[in-house]
Design a protein around this motif. Sequence first.
Motif, mmCIF file in Angstrom:
data_model
loop_
_atom_site.group_PDB
_atom_site.id
_atom_site.type_symbol
_atom_site.label_atom_id
_atom_site.label_comp_id
_atom_site.label_asym_id
_atom_site.label_seq_id
_atom_site.Cartn_x
_atom_site.Cartn_y
_atom_site.Cartn_z
ATOM 1 N N GLY A 177 1.701 14.913 -7.843
ATOM 2 C CA GLY A 177 1.531 13.516 -7.486
ATOM 3 C C GLY A 177 2.758 12.979 -6.770
ATOM 4 O O GLY A 177 3.811 13.629 -6.720
ATOM 5 N N PHE A 209 -3.743 3.529 1.145
ATOM 6 C CA PHE A 209 -4.345 3.339 -0.167
ATOM 7 C C PHE A 209 -3.825 2.032 -0.772
ATOM 8 O O PHE A 209 -2.610 1.831 -0.879
ATOM 9 N N PRO A 215 -3.363 -1.428 -7.230
ATOM 10 C CA PRO A 215 -4.085 -2.343 -8.109
ATOM 11 C C PRO A 215 -3.296 -3.592 -8.474
ATOM 12 O O PRO A 215 -3.800 -4.449 -9.204
ATOM 13 N N ARG A 249 0.831 -1.193 0.000
ATOM 14 C CA ARG A 249 0.000 0.000 0.000
ATOM 15 C C ARG A 249 0.871 1.251 0.000
ATOM 16 O O ARG A 249 2.068 1.199 0.278
ATOM 17 N N ARG A 297 2.220 6.015 -9.746
ATOM 18 C CA ARG A 297 1.936 7.394 -9.376
ATOM 19 C C ARG A 297 0.627 7.411 -8.603
ATOM 20 O O ARG A 297 -0.367 6.796 -9.018
ATOM 21 N N ILE A 298 0.611 8.111 -7.483
ATOM 22 C CA ILE A 298 -0.605 8.273 -6.712
ATOM 23 C C ILE A 298 -0.912 9.768 -6.590
ATOM 24 O O ILE A 298 -0.037 10.565 -6.259
ATOM 25 N N GLY A 299 -2.139 10.125 -6.922
ATOM 26 C CA GLY A 299 -2.553 11.509 -6.777
ATOM 27 C C GLY A 299 -2.921 11.814 -5.342
ATOM 28 O O GLY A 299 -3.076 10.918 -4.508
ATOM 29 N N GLY A 341 -5.600 12.589 -4.147
ATOM 30 C CA GLY A 341 -6.884 11.997 -3.799
ATOM 31 C C GLY A 341 -6.863 10.494 -3.700
ATOM 32 O O GLY A 341 -7.892 9.867 -3.411
ATOM 33 N N GLY A 342 -5.714 9.870 -3.961
ATOM 34 C CA GLY A 342 -5.575 8.427 -3.828
ATOM 35 C C GLY A 342 -5.686 7.641 -5.118
ATOM 36 O O GLY A 342 -5.587 6.410 -5.100
ATOM 37 N N ASP A 343 -5.876 8.307 -6.259
ATOM 38 C CA ASP A 343 -5.952 7.604 -7.538
ATOM 39 C C ASP A 343 -4.553 7.133 -7.944
ATOM 40 O O ASP A 343 -3.580 7.873 -7.841
ATOM 41 N N VAL A 344 -4.457 5.879 -8.423
ATOM 42 C CA VAL A 344 -3.162 5.261 -8.710
ATOM 43 C C VAL A 344 -3.063 4.900 -10.181
ATOM 44 O O VAL A 344 -3.995 4.336 -10.766
ATOM 45 N N ALA A 345 -1.929 5.232 -10.793
ATOM 46 C CA ALA A 345 -1.607 4.804 -12.155
ATOM 47 C C ALA A 345 -0.332 3.967 -12.105
ATOM 48 O O ALA A 345 0.567 4.234 -11.303
#
Length: 302
Positions: A157, A138, A141, A125, A170-172, A174-178
């Motif tokens: 990020g 967080f 995936p 995480r 990469r995590i933004g 807001g918690g969005d992950v790429a």
Amino acid sequence: MPRDLTVSIEELPVSGPDAGPYGITTGPDGALWFTMVHHGRIGRMTPGGELSSHQLDPASCGPTVITTGPDGALWFTEYQSHRIGRITTTGEIRSFPLPAPDAGPFGIAAGADGALWFTETGAGRIGRITTEGAVTEFSLPVTGAFPSAIAAGPDDGLWFTMNQANAIGRIGLGGDVAVHPLPTADAAPVGITGGSDGAMWFVEIGAGQIGRIEPGGRIDEFPLPDRAARPHAIVADPHGDHWFTEWGANRIGRITPDGRIDEHELPTPASEPHGIAAGPDGTLWAALETGALARLTPSAPR
């Protein structure tokens, strides 16, 4: 402008050979702060060589990476005790347990939101801790990714290496992950840093390469002359170059923005260089696990 340079290297002993200096950063007080992973201590050295250290509890907590926080304190991960630590420049220490059992926190960096972001190698995480100690976690995936180093990017990020997933994440805020897979198989990325060119630079300990990733996801890789060098950590200097430790080759390397690489042998054999930081005086400092800090002073036109 000429890019060739000579580098003078001086090693300053800071502990016995079993203490394990590991992570290093420049603090807000202009001193070098470093972790001693095997003795559970945080060390401090001024550029002039004045040395002090602070004992953590327990001594087996395994402090690893250390960074300056937005509150003017130093924040560090406790890999073995699964906590995040904080130490002020006057030596006051606090420690915050993590919700995830066996989290194994490793990398840590200050984010654009005024919090500290860190990796959890064991839990897979990314964590966020406020300067008051509130923790949010967080999930990634990808399972078994072993997220390792983390650094703030130019896009607000946080970018991190996924050592076992062979990718950069990469995590933004807001918690969005790429997730960006690497072109080279089994590259095993570890250290990562933000560059002055708007990209992130990282090291591939498994492939013996330096990598560069742009915010849009384009990746370039630069093989080292010695592919078995085991590059571990990387940092940007004020001139746009990036310096990295070669743990397996006992060297410090430099890569220019156009991919040119030079390397510099450390004086003591098998000194195990790990963390590296840009110093307050234009020098570079590396933590040597065998018990010293190495000061590197570039001395030719840049």
